[in-house]
Scaffold this motif. Structure first.
Motif, PDB file in Angstrom:
ATOM      1  N   VAL A 426       0.829  -1.204   0.000  1.00 36.55           N
ATOM      2  CA  VAL A 426       0.000   0.000   0.000  1.00 36.55           C
ATOM      3  C   VAL A 426       0.866   1.259   0.000  1.00 36.55           C
ATOM      4  O   VAL A 426       0.609   2.208  -0.741  1.00 36.55           O
ATOM      5  N   LEU A 427       1.922   1.258   0.820  1.00 35.53           N
ATOM      6  CA  LEU A 427       2.742   2.457   0.978  1.00 35.53           C
ATOM      7  C   LEU A 427       3.709   2.667  -0.175  1.00 35.53           C
ATOM      8  O   LEU A 427       4.027   3.816  -0.525  1.00 35.53           O
ATOM      9  N   ALA A 428       4.222   1.580  -0.744  1.00 34.15           N
ATOM     10  CA  ALA A 428       5.199   1.679  -1.838  1.00 34.15           C
ATOM     11  C   ALA A 428       4.925   0.577  -2.846  1.00 34.15           C
ATOM     12  O   ALA A 428       5.715  -0.361  -2.999  1.00 34.15           O
ATOM     13  N   CYS A 479       3.944   9.284   0.944  1.00 35.94           N
ATOM     14  CA  CYS A 479       4.143   9.917   2.251  1.00 35.94           C
ATOM     15  C   CYS A 479       2.820  10.141   2.984  1.00 35.94           C
ATOM     16  O   CYS A 479       2.738   9.952   4.208  1.00 35.94           O
ATOM     17  N   ALA A 480       1.793  10.543   2.253  1.00 42.26           N
ATOM     18  CA  ALA A 480       0.498  10.802   2.896  1.00 42.26           C
ATOM     19  C   ALA A 480      -0.073   9.529   3.518  1.00 42.26           C
ATOM     20  O   ALA A 480      -0.554   9.536   4.663  1.00 42.26           O
ATOM     21  N   LYS A 481      -0.019   8.412   2.795  1.00 39.31           N
ATOM     22  CA  LYS A 481      -0.531   7.152   3.332  1.00 39.31           C
ATOM     23  C   LYS A 481       0.322   6.661   4.499  1.00 39.31           C
ATOM     24  O   LYS A 481      -0.200   6.057   5.446  1.00 39.31           O
ATOM     25  N   THR A 482       1.626   6.904   4.444  1.00 35.51           N
ATOM     26  CA  THR A 482       2.506   6.486   5.536  1.00 35.51           C
ATOM     27  C   THR A 482       2.171   7.229   6.814  1.00 35.51           C
ATOM     28  O   THR A 482       2.050   6.637   7.896  1.00 35.51           O
ATOM     29  N   ILE A 483       2.002   8.541   6.713  1.00 40.30           N
ATOM     30  CA  ILE A 483       1.655   9.341   7.890  1.00 40.30           C
ATOM     31  C   ILE A 483       0.289   8.919   8.432  1.00 40.30           C
ATOM     32  O   ILE A 483       0.102   8.784   9.654  1.00 40.30           O
TER      33      ILE A 483
END
Length: 703
Positions: A426-428, A479-483
């Motif tokens: 999901v993140l990368a 970055c948005a999904k990680t945060i």
């Protein structure tokens, strides 16, 4: 590493010409910067420019794009120049002849086509050079005249002097030696004057990075792209291209690069001179010096100044990237420590296979000091770190380190590598494999213009830093999904395991609770400490001599690979080790001092010779059993046993590529062969079946 210019070339002969030119224009011998996969000689020219020469990338757009991508990962140039040789498309209009130089003002990629029933349509893609490059170079090219010492003799024997012009250039993957095809391209774009094979690949990669305006192609004509094409002009054209590039590096490009530079060149030179003066003064004050050590110190100083310039550029440019060698311990703290201590928010991952700083026992005191000083400098709730472990044993071993981190930062999380793989999908989604071997962090920092967000990633050797990209195609991690993920995990209660992500929010001394083994079993579902595949043989001592030679070949093919497939089986199937054993006779004098002779193979006591393999996971063994290379190795073993088995192999026609390509059919055939070989060969699989609860109960965490 930050440099002024990087030179690229496709062929070794082109690269050699560029290297000779740079050596002639340099004030000292080059020093070598070690990139991720290749070294780069870095030259300091007499006018102060730093120029790196990339390894030759091989012909074609794909190789050029990949080479450019790798170069941009290692180096951060203000200008990229592609040198070498090209063919001429239109020689009548511009009067171009062999040995003349073409400087691109536009690259036309002609590879994309639509093929219809009656014709093909070339759908060209243009890469336009920046006005700045064209403005600075066009006037200088009028005055370039190569020195006789720069060039070998012309193959045509004429005394003509090579000249340089600007123009549009075709770029494709074909070596064009056909006048009919050449004329088709000429009709498509009458203004194009030359053709080559790499510029579009370089341009496409630089366009993705939004720095296409930092690229120019400078190549020399070797042929007319017709049936008379040959290699006779290669040496001369390589030298002509290098000569023109050298002239521009010394006379025109410094002014152009000054207009691009994010750090004022005069200030940089003054800083270099001041630092060099301080170093010389320090060395002169020493009672004893060694010239070789002084040279090392000068090299260290230059690299330090380059690293400082690279770091400064990140604060001023969204496109710049900093990279520093960190290693472990103090080197890591020197660079990463101040960065993390001065951040206002941190969202970070730490993998046990990468984060040697956190996991190495030798760093225990440094880890504690770093965490304590970090906690004193930041808002503790804004520091969130996810620790990723490949095995339950590793997570339990490092529980006390997790305690210390959680005592200072409440948002400390733990998960298994298996669950982390799911998170990276999901993140990368496009670069997940990369971040299974690199840590990364999203960091908010205060700047003179307010607050900025940076993206850092770290392997066991280097730290990279650049501006965080949101909703950008070049972003490797969302970055948005990680945060958002970290903020979701922060809502968990201490000691709670997320049912959605199987991520645990750590609380100090959680490893002492009864729920800890259950958490491990949930996070590391069906992951075992070891899986073993054993093949035992019943052969005479005389026959074993030949069999052992074959087993040794198999062992090193698995571990080291073959020339066509280096290390493929071990890497592909998670094979940790391969061993060849001769069983110890318990009735004799040889007794294993550890097991006292109690651990030995009893199922078939006559099968005294053993091949033992260890796998990382059960599913890896399953896939290994139907791998074509493995089936071929098993076939070789069956053949060596001879007799009825050899006859069956011949009867079934097993030893053919057609059969080996059909994995299911092959599996059935090999099972039949194993049945026939049962009295001479036996296969068994084992799993280290230690329960996680037993491991936790018997083994305290490392201090």
């Amino acid at each position: 590493m930050m440099v002024d210019v990087v030179l690229l070339a496709a062929l070794e002969k082109e690269n050699v010409a560029l290297s000779q030119m740079l050596a002639n224009l340099s004030q000292d011998d080059p020093y070598t910067f070690q990139g991720a996969l290749a070294p780069y000689p870095v030259f300091t020219l007499r006018n102060g420019l730093t120029v790196a020469l990339a390894p030759h990338v091989s012909m074609g757009q794909l190789a050029a794009a990949l080479g450019t991508s790798l170069m941009l990962h290692d180096l951060h140039p203000q200008l990229v120049i592609l040198g070498g040789i090209a063919g001429c498309i239109e020689h009548e209009k511009d009067g171009l002849v062999h040995g003349d130089v073409i400087v691109s003002d536009q690259i036309v990629d002609y590879e994309l086509e639509k093929i219809r029933e009656d014709r093909r349509e070339i759908r060209a893609r243009d890469f336009q050079s920046s006005r700045g490059v064209r403005h600075h170079l066009s006037k200088a090219l009028e005055s370039w005249k190569p020195l006789a010492s720069d060039l070998p003799s012309r193959p045509d024997g004429l005394r003509r002097v090579s000249r340089a012009v600007t123009g549009s250039v075709f770029s494709g993957n074909k070596v064009l030696a056909n006048s009919t095809e050449r004329d088709v391209l000429r009709a498509l774009r009458p203004t194009v004057v030359a053709i080559e094979m790499e510029a579009a690949g370089v341009a496409a990669m630089l366009e993705q990075m939004r720095i296409l305006d930092r690229f120019v192609m400078i190549k020399s004509i070797t042929d007319l792209a017709d049936q008379n094409k040959g290699d006779a002009w290669h040496e001369y054209a390589c030298a002509a291209s290098a000569s023109c590039i050298g002239y521009l590096l010394m006379n025109t490009l410094p002014a152009y690069l000054d207009s691009l530079s994010t750090i004022d060149r005069d200030k940089k030179l003054r800083l270099q001179r001041s630092a060099q003066h301080a170093l010389k003064s320090f060395l002169a004050s020493q009672t004893s010096t060694v010239p070789a050590f002084e040279a090392v110190a000068q090299d260290m100083l230059k690299r330090t100044l380059d690293e400082i310039a690279s770091l400064a550029s990140v604060a001023q440019s969204e496109e710049a990237t900093y990279q520093g060698r960190v290693g472990i311990g103090d080197n890591y703290l020197l660079r990463a420590g101040p960065l993390f201590r001065r951040a206002t928010r941190i969202f970070a991952t730490s993998l046990d296979s990468v984060s040697t700083f956190w996991m190495d026992r030798r760093n225990r005191r440094k880890v504690r000091d770093f965490i304590r000083s970090h906690a004193e400098a930041v808002d503790r709730a804004n520091v969130m770190r996810l620790f990723v472990f490949s095995k339950p044993h590793n997570a339990h071993d490092h529980a006390i380190r997790l305690d210390y981190h959680a005592e200072h930062f409440e948002n400390t999380f733990v998960c298994s590598r298996k669950q982390y793989v799911n998170l990276l999908k999901v993140l990368a989604p496009d670069t997940g494999d990369k971040y299974l071997s690199r840590d990364f962090a999203i960091i908010d920092c205060s700047t003179s213009q307010g607050s900025s967000t940076f993206f850092a990633d770290l392997d066991d050797d280097s730290l990279s830093l650049n501006r965080a990209l949101y909703d950008h195609p070049a972003a490797e991690v969302d970055c948005a999904k990680t945060i958002a993920l970290f903020q979701e995990l922060a809502a968990l209660a201490p000691g709670e395991l997320s049912s959605k992500h199987h991520v645990l929010k750590w609380q100090p001394e959680h490893w002492r609770t009864a729920v800890w083994p259950l958490n491990l079993e949930t996070m590391f579902a069906e992951q075992t400490a070891g899986v073993f595949h054993m093949v035992a043989f019943n052969v005479t001592d005389q026959d074993y001599g030949e069999l052992r030679s074959l087993l040794a070949d198999i062992k090193y093919q698995i571990l080291d690979g073959t020339p066509n497939s280096p290390g493929a089986l071990a890497t592909r199937h998670g094979i940790r080790d391969v061993r060849i054993f001769k069983q110890i006779d318990q009735e004799g004098r040889l007794v294993d001092p550890v097991s006292k002779g109690l651990i030995h193979y009893k199922s078939h006591p006559e099968m005294r010779y053993i091949l033992l393999m260890q796998f990382a996971q059960k599913d890896r063994l399953t896939h290994f059993m139907i791998d074509r290379e493995h089936l071929r190795m098993r076939l070789d073993l069956f053949k060596r046993l001879g007799g009825e088995i050899a006859s069956a192999i011949q009867e079934l026609q097993v030893d053919t590529p057609e059969v080996l390509e059909q994995a299911k059919t092959s599996k059935e055939i090999y099972e039949r062969l194993e049945f026939l070989a049962a009295d001479r060969m036996s296969r068994h699989d084992f799993v280290d079946d230690e329960l996680i609860s037993e491991m936790v109960r018997k083994t305290p965490p490392q201090l």
